[in-house]
Design an enzyme around this catalytic site. Sequence first.
Site, PDB file in Angstrom:
ATOM      1  N   ASP A   1       0.815  -1.219   0.000  1.00 56.14           N
ATOM      2  CA  ASP A   1       0.000   0.000   0.000  1.00 56.14           C
ATOM      3  C   ASP A   1       0.845   1.263   0.000  1.00 56.14           C
ATOM      4  OD1 ASP A   1      -2.016  -1.838   0.151  1.00 56.14           O
ATOM      5  OD2 ASP A   1      -3.087  -0.843   1.797  1.00 56.14           O
TER       6      ASP A   1
ATOM      7  N   ARG B   1       0.911   6.398  17.115  1.00 53.44           N
ATOM      8  CA  ARG B   1       0.771   7.422  16.071  1.00 53.44           C
ATOM      9  C   ARG B   1       1.483   8.729  16.375  1.00 53.44           C
ATOM     10  NH1 ARG B   1       0.309   3.614  12.679  1.00 53.44           N
ATOM     11  NH2 ARG B   1      -1.758   2.765  12.318  1.00 53.44           N
TER      12      ARG B   1
ATOM     13  N   ASP C   1      -6.914   6.692  12.628  1.00 53.38           N
ATOM     14  CA  ASP C   1      -5.482   6.940  12.474  1.00 53.38           C
ATOM     15  C   ASP C   1      -5.175   8.194  11.658  1.00 53.38           C
ATOM     16  OD1 ASP C   1      -4.475   4.921  14.099  1.00 53.38           O
ATOM     17  OD2 ASP C   1      -4.834   3.421  12.549  1.00 53.38           O
TER      18      ASP C   1
ATOM     19  N   SER D   1      -7.286  -6.294   7.916  1.00 53.13           N
ATOM     20  CA  SER D   1      -6.214  -5.310   8.007  1.00 53.13           C
ATOM     21  C   SER D   1      -5.514  -5.423   9.367  1.00 53.13           C
ATOM     22  CB  SER D   1      -6.824  -3.917   7.811  1.00 53.13           C
ATOM     23  OG  SER D   1      -6.154  -2.965   8.592  1.00 53.13           O
TER      24      SER D   1
HETATM   25  N1  ARG Z   1      -9.416   0.540  15.942  1.00 54.84           N
HETATM   26  C1  ARG Z   1      -8.097   0.618  16.456  1.00 54.84           C
HETATM   27  C2  ARG Z   1      -7.789   2.037  16.823  1.00 54.84           C
HETATM   28  O1  ARG Z   1      -8.431   2.928  16.331  1.00 54.84           O
HETATM   29  C3  ARG Z   1      -7.074   0.026  15.524  1.00 54.84           C
HETATM   30  C4  ARG Z   1      -6.905   0.720  14.190  1.00 54.84           C
HETATM   31  C5  ARG Z   1      -5.840   0.164  13.238  1.00 54.84           C
HETATM   32  N2  ARG Z   1      -5.948  -1.240  13.027  1.00 54.84           N
HETATM   33  C6  ARG Z   1      -5.929  -1.867  11.841  1.00 54.84           C
HETATM   34  N3  ARG Z   1      -6.060  -3.163  11.833  1.00 54.84           N
HETATM   35  N4  ARG Z   1      -5.797  -1.230  10.720  1.00 54.84           N
HETATM   36  O2  ARG Z   1      -6.900   2.304  17.598  1.00 54.84           O
END
Ligand code: ARG
Length: 409
Positions: free
Chosen positions: A17, A99, A128, A182
């Site tokens: 990606d 993050r 995110d 994911s």
């Molecule tokens: N829902 C979780 C959060 O907002 C994880 C997000 C990322 N996870 C992923 N499998 N892409 O912290």
Amino acid sequence: MTNKKLKVVLAYSGGLDTSIILKWLQTEYDAEVVTFTANLGQGEEIEPARAKAEMLGVSPENIFIEDLREEFVRDYVFPMFRANAVYEGDYLLGTAIARPLIAKRQIEIARAVGADAVCHGATGKGNDQVRFELGYYALEPDIRVIAPWREWPYASRDALIDFAEKHQIPIATDKRGDAPFSIDANLLHSSSEGKVLEDPAVEAPEYVHQRTISPEDAPDTPTVVTIDFDRGDPVAIDGQRLSPAALLTALNKLGHDNGIGRLDLVENRFVGMKSRGVYETPGGTILLAAHRGIESITLDGGAMHLKDELMPRYASLIYNGFWFSPEREMLQAAIDHSQSQVSGQVRVKLYKGNAMVIGRSSSASLYDHDLVTFEEGSGKYDHRDAAGFIRLTALRLRTLAQRKARLKS
Ligand code: ARG
């Protein structure tokens, strides 16, 4: 007139990606791309990202590859665990806490190389994108942000694969079809979302889990570990002092082997919808239990209860991406202050998915055996004091009961 090329720092995992994003920035924006790849303990080699970036035309001085594991655990994970932060009762915030660090390094690199913009690969539906971008703006108010998933026209996996093929981006055969779900991973946790997990009524298949064996498969004999704390942070396991990242790695191994830290959760995203996630936080789950254990003897009751009231607010700030905010820093200062005596040892029993505190001790303990004993104490506590204490505490309740009786008659 020469038009200076747009220079963009991309958070680059080296995966398909973000490789597509890299190429897209070069073709769509005619950008000079700088890649930033961080080792946060996601369990994948990061060095291959160098060769991939070079192959995609990134010049060597524009490739940044960094091991941030110690900084991640010391300056983000441990401060968060001082608060016992848990979102919506269950989620230990493993994705959310990584993050801000990525955003911070991206901005620092952008400054160092004189870049005009930063770019991330988070989708337009999740938390995110918010976390990255609040981090960017908090640190560099006028930075330009490029979020390809909100901009490009590729609606399907097929369209993306077409783009990749057209630009000779190598595609692993298992990446050709739709990914089954994911994943986001770092030293603290792994999260899986989407696709096979989207029906919250259906149990997650076993293969979704990558960091833990199932509690059913865990050993029939318990493992007992001792964790040493110094001012709220874990510093040793079974007497062996370890760096923050090494300590969390060791707890992860113990958690893995005992099936600890699995969570199947439907949570409320900041952007509004409910989503289902399957999380594994093996070491973090042990750490949370142990930290509460050492606090239970070293933290004053009033301080503890206030901390517990502030905690959901603090957890939401991290979940929603407000790490670099004055209110998170205010709460952190109060939480850190509370930890000055949170030192000592906790013994935890690990057994088939459970992390149970079975002993705690500290030279700073507030636990007073003489005060609490069922046996005759030394006289520090006078039982007769309790009578007046209870009568005054009950005054309101008695007045209410008297009114009730009066109005009835
Ligand atoms: N829902 C979780 C959060 O907002 C994880 C997000 C990322 N996870 C992923 N499998 N892409 O912290």
